[in-house]
Design an enzyme around this catalytic site. Structure first.
Site, mmCIF file in Angstrom:
data_model
loop_
_atom_site.group_PDB
_atom_site.id
_atom_site.type_symbol
_atom_site.label_atom_id
_atom_site.label_comp_id
_atom_site.label_asym_id
_atom_site.label_seq_id
_atom_site.Cartn_x
_atom_site.Cartn_y
_atom_site.Cartn_z
ATOM 1 N N CYS A 1 39.034 52.566 39.658
ATOM 2 C CA CYS A 1 38.010 52.558 40.705
ATOM 3 C C CYS A 1 36.636 52.811 40.105
ATOM 4 O O CYS A 1 36.301 53.949 39.760
ATOM 5 C CB CYS A 1 38.332 53.620 41.767
ATOM 6 S SG CYS A 1 37.095 53.733 43.071
ATOM 7 N N CYS B 1 34.446 55.089 42.375
ATOM 8 C CA CYS B 1 34.787 56.505 42.314
ATOM 9 C C CYS B 1 34.334 57.151 41.007
ATOM 10 O O CYS B 1 33.757 58.243 40.999
ATOM 11 C CB CYS B 1 36.297 56.700 42.441
ATOM 12 S SG CYS B 1 37.101 55.752 43.743
ATOM 13 N N ASP B 2 34.632 56.477 39.887
ATOM 14 C CA ASP B 2 34.500 57.120 38.578
ATOM 15 C C ASP B 2 33.346 56.600 37.732
ATOM 16 O O ASP B 2 33.044 57.193 36.678
ATOM 17 C CB ASP B 2 35.812 56.932 37.790
ATOM 18 C CG ASP B 2 36.991 57.569 38.491
ATOM 19 O OD1 ASP B 2 36.777 58.572 39.200
ATOM 20 O OD2 ASP B 2 38.124 57.075 38.343
#
Length: 302
Positions: free
Chosen positions: A130, A133-134
């Site tokens: 992701c 997300c990261d």
């Protein structure tokens, strides 16, 4: 016993919850994460009513709308579903069980893994699925995106704003929307590596490199010094919980009719877990509405 249990908290599941609530059905919504894969999208430009919205923002609006109705919600992972108690039983991995007169399976899809050495060990230690997300964790670092489809190029587009260098590694030529390819190809921060197979993710406590092999010349191997690897090679339907219970196609997707019915009367399915061909947020939402309306008609007659 509930009128309906909805498995999945993505666009299909949340929409089904809204429609179930509006029909005054006693309903339980179960899922691991709100928003599903849609919450990972950095840019959504084709959902009606929004010229531009992030996946997180759109799914938060879905969640807020679902919470306006008296639908019970429980976060957790479902182990199996099946018949039981005069209706259907949903068994959680925690051991809890819930019963309902009808079911809606909207379990979505999850990322496909490379299954190469180092991947499992270094997941969340530089290996990610992701970019939304990261991505911020890799500011100023070199990263690789593995894949050549829409999700891979979306990730590259996200990461090039953050990382120092982005390698896009794919077995074959890119197969993505032209607008995405145009955005990524001309960016000086992106290096395209077509015709390379990922054979190992290297690192001790954290990712330190990516080992590649040429598809055309198998003896040719190269190593990329990267601190992050984003795996974007497609998805797998989250249908293990219904194997042996519902009819699945060769892709392990739930086979549904145009009214969201499945092979078992009283069980409906919607979204990316089904064989509906277009995996889009707006399609999943519509299918979720159809599934809830179908469940409502079913409990009126059963």
């Amino acid at each position: 016993m509930y009128d309906v249990i909805i498995v999945g908290m993505g666009p299909a599941g949340l929409t089904a919850a809204v429609y179930a609530g509006r029909k005054k059905m006693s309903a339980l919504l179960i899922g691991k994460h709100y928003g599903g894969q849609a919450a990972w999208a950095s840019e959504i430009e084709n959902y009606m009513g929004f010229h531009y919205v992030t996946g997180t923002e759109l799914m938060q609006k879905f969640r807020e709308q679902a919470e306006r109705y008296p639908v019970e919600q429980k976060q957790g992972e479902v182990a199996t579903v099946g018949r039981g108690g005069g209706g259907f039983t949903v068994r959680m991995k925690s051991g809890e069980e819930f019963m309902a007169r009808s079911l809606i399976i909207a379990s979505g899809k999850f990322p496909r893994r490379l299954n190469v050495p180092g991947e499992a060990r270094l997941t969340n230690k530089g290996v990610s699925y992701c970019s939304v997300c990261d991505g911020p964790l890799f500011e100023g670092l070199d990263v690789a995106v593995v894949g050549g489809g829409n999700s891979a190029l979306e990730a590259a587009h996200d990461l090039v704003k953050i990382a120092k260098k982005v390698y896009v590694v794919s077995l074959g030529r890119w197969e993505a929307d032209p607008i995405l390819m145009d955005r990524v190809k001309g960016n000086p921060g992106v290096e395209q590596l077509v015709g390379w197979e990922t054979v190992e993710i290297e690192g001790g406590q954290l990712v330190s490199g990516l080992k590649l092999r040429s598809v055309a010349r198998p003896d040719e191997v190269k190593r990329l010094d990267v601190q992050g690897v984003f795996v974007k090679i497609g998805t797998i339907p989250g249908t293990r919980l219904v194997e042996g219970f519902l009819e699945l196609n060769e892709e392990k997707e739930i086979v549904v009719g145009c009214d969201a019915t499945t092979s078992v009367p009283g069980v409906f399915a919607a979204g990316d877990a089904t064989n509906i061909p277009d995996k889009q947020v707006i399609v999943s939402a519509g299918e979720g509405a159809k599934a809830a309306l179908g469940a409502y008609r079913y409990i009126l007659t059963c």
